[in-house]
Scaffold this active site. Structure first.
Site, mmCIF file in Angstrom:
data_model
loop_
_atom_site.group_PDB
_atom_site.id
_atom_site.type_symbol
_atom_site.label_atom_id
_atom_site.label_comp_id
_atom_site.label_asym_id
_atom_site.label_seq_id
_atom_site.Cartn_x
_atom_site.Cartn_y
_atom_site.Cartn_z
ATOM 1 N NE ARG A 171 1.345 27.914 -0.303
ATOM 2 C CZ ARG A 171 0.798 27.201 -1.276
ATOM 3 N NH1 ARG A 171 -0.240 26.396 -1.007
ATOM 4 N NH2 ARG A 171 1.250 27.273 -2.508
ATOM 5 C CE LYS A 198 0.302 31.374 -1.295
ATOM 6 N NZ LYS A 198 1.451 31.984 -2.009
ATOM 7 C CG HIS A 271 8.196 28.699 3.372
ATOM 8 N ND1 HIS A 271 6.929 28.528 2.850
ATOM 9 C CD2 HIS A 271 9.036 28.748 2.309
ATOM 10 C CE1 HIS A 271 7.002 28.480 1.529
ATOM 11 N NE2 HIS A 271 8.260 28.607 1.177
ATOM 12 N NE ARG A 274 4.954 25.481 0.332
ATOM 13 C CZ ARG A 274 3.972 24.883 -0.347
ATOM 14 N NH1 ARG A 274 3.317 23.888 0.214
ATOM 15 N NH2 ARG A 274 3.622 25.264 -1.560
ATOM 16 C CG HIS A 297 4.337 25.386 -6.195
ATOM 17 N ND1 HIS A 297 5.600 24.833 -6.119
ATOM 18 C CD2 HIS A 297 4.174 26.101 -5.050
ATOM 19 C CE1 HIS A 297 6.169 25.191 -4.978
ATOM 20 N NE2 HIS A 297 5.324 25.951 -4.313
ATOM 21 C CE1 TYR A 306 10.895 25.434 -1.340
ATOM 22 C CE2 TYR A 306 9.216 25.153 -3.033
ATOM 23 C CZ TYR A 306 9.661 25.767 -1.884
ATOM 24 O OH TYR A 306 8.891 26.719 -1.266
#
Length: 323
Positions: A171, A198, A271, A274, A297, A306
């Site tokens: 990211r 994150k 993005h 990514r 994730h 994806y």
């Protein structure tokens, strides 16, 4: 003989108190609505939730934190319907309702309200599990990597930055938080990137040899390769010299990717790089659980966005039919 209080040895002297009485009382008087916002750990989450609450406050004409305590489900439904009328995407509406719900969950925990009025409010359905962020083809990714001029300092930095995104699926916030030391990690003899993702979660990603070479060339040209705590990617004031000590900002990364891709005829944001890396890895038979870990994730359903292997026309049962 004087008797000593047994707790006196463990008590801190009054002079060591960090807060004045006034400051202590001011913190004690902070409304739980403000306390909730201050407790959000991630800057991006704080920005998104702030925007959502500003929108709700503007719609309901709330001006004081304590007015949230009089919000009902009817207010929330009316706001949701207004967001739909403004043609916002289902994802955006769900995110804004989630922000408001997070606030009321906190107020319930603090006994400031009796219930969460967002609960039970129907949210727009998830459109699909197929990602909407465009992924580049292999030829486009190669063209993007070759776009910066390799002889200038800015060009060296930009090639290293684009390679870091395309080979490691970071990211843009994660990219901007990288330090020189994060580039120096080794695990079992293999160079890794240490990535702060994150929720403050750290993951270690094996460094791709092509990206490693470009980053090394950039650091040698920029001259901050020996400064472990320095940001890995700095703003560059010009093509020859002058490197800021600050980290490149997420907005700066967005503009950089946008400019190079636009010059090549396909305008995208970071993005998409990514998405390109994730899609490419899955297309080349990477294990989806490993890709989930690689991307950081929490839920594998997000990673499946994806995975386009099931939607490839050449894999359809149509072409297995033979008479």
């Amino acid at each position: 003989m004087t008797t000593q209080n047994p707790d006196s040895q463990n008590a801190l002297p009054a002079t060591n108190r960090r807060l004045t009485a006034v400051a202590y009382q001011r913190l004690a008087d902070i409304p739980p609505e403000i306390e909730w916002f201050a407790n959000l750990p991630n800057d991006a989450t704080r920005r998104a939730y702030n925007n959502a609450l500003k929108d709700f406050m503007g719609f309901t004409d709330i001006t004081r934190p304590d007015e949230f305590r009089s919000v009902t489900r009817a207010h929330v439904i009316a706001w949701r319907d207004e967001l739909v009328k403004r043609s916002l995407s289902g994802t955006t509406i769900r995110h804004r309702l989630a922000a408001l719900s997070s606030l009321f969950e906190y107020l319930c925990e603090r006994n400031a309200v009796t219930h969460n009025p967002v609960k039970g409010v129907k949210r727009p359905p998830v459109e699909s599990y197929e990602g909407k962020t465009p992924a580049l083809g292999d030829h486009q990714a190669r063209a993007l990597l070759d776009a910066p001029h390799s002889l200038s300092l800015k060009g060296k930095r930009d090639r290293a930055l684009l390679a870091t995104l395309l080979y490691h699926a970071l990211r843009r916030d994660e990219l901007c938080r990288l330090t020189v030391k994060d580039f120096r990690h080794e695990r079992r003899g293999v160079r890794h990137l240490r990535v702060l993702g994150k929720g403050g979660k750290t993951r270690y990603i094996p460094l791709h040899p092509a990206a490693s070479t470009l980053i090394t060339e950039y650091l040698e040209a920029a001259g901050h390769g020996a400064e472990d705590s320095a940001p890995l990617f700095h703003p560059v004031s010009n093509n020859c010299a002058g490197v800021s000590s600050k980290a490149l900002t997420p907005d700066g990364v967005y503009k950089l990717v946008r400019e190079y891709s636009s010059n090549l005829g396909f305008e995208i944001g970071p993005h998409s790089l990514r998405a390109t890396a994730a899609t490419n890895a899955l297309d080349h038979q990477a294990d989806i659980s490993k890709v989930q870990e690689w991307l950081g994730h929490a839920n594998i359903s997000t990673t499946r966005i994806y995975d386009h292997r099931r939607s490839r026309p050449e894999d359809s049962p149509t072409f297995k039919v033979s008479y």
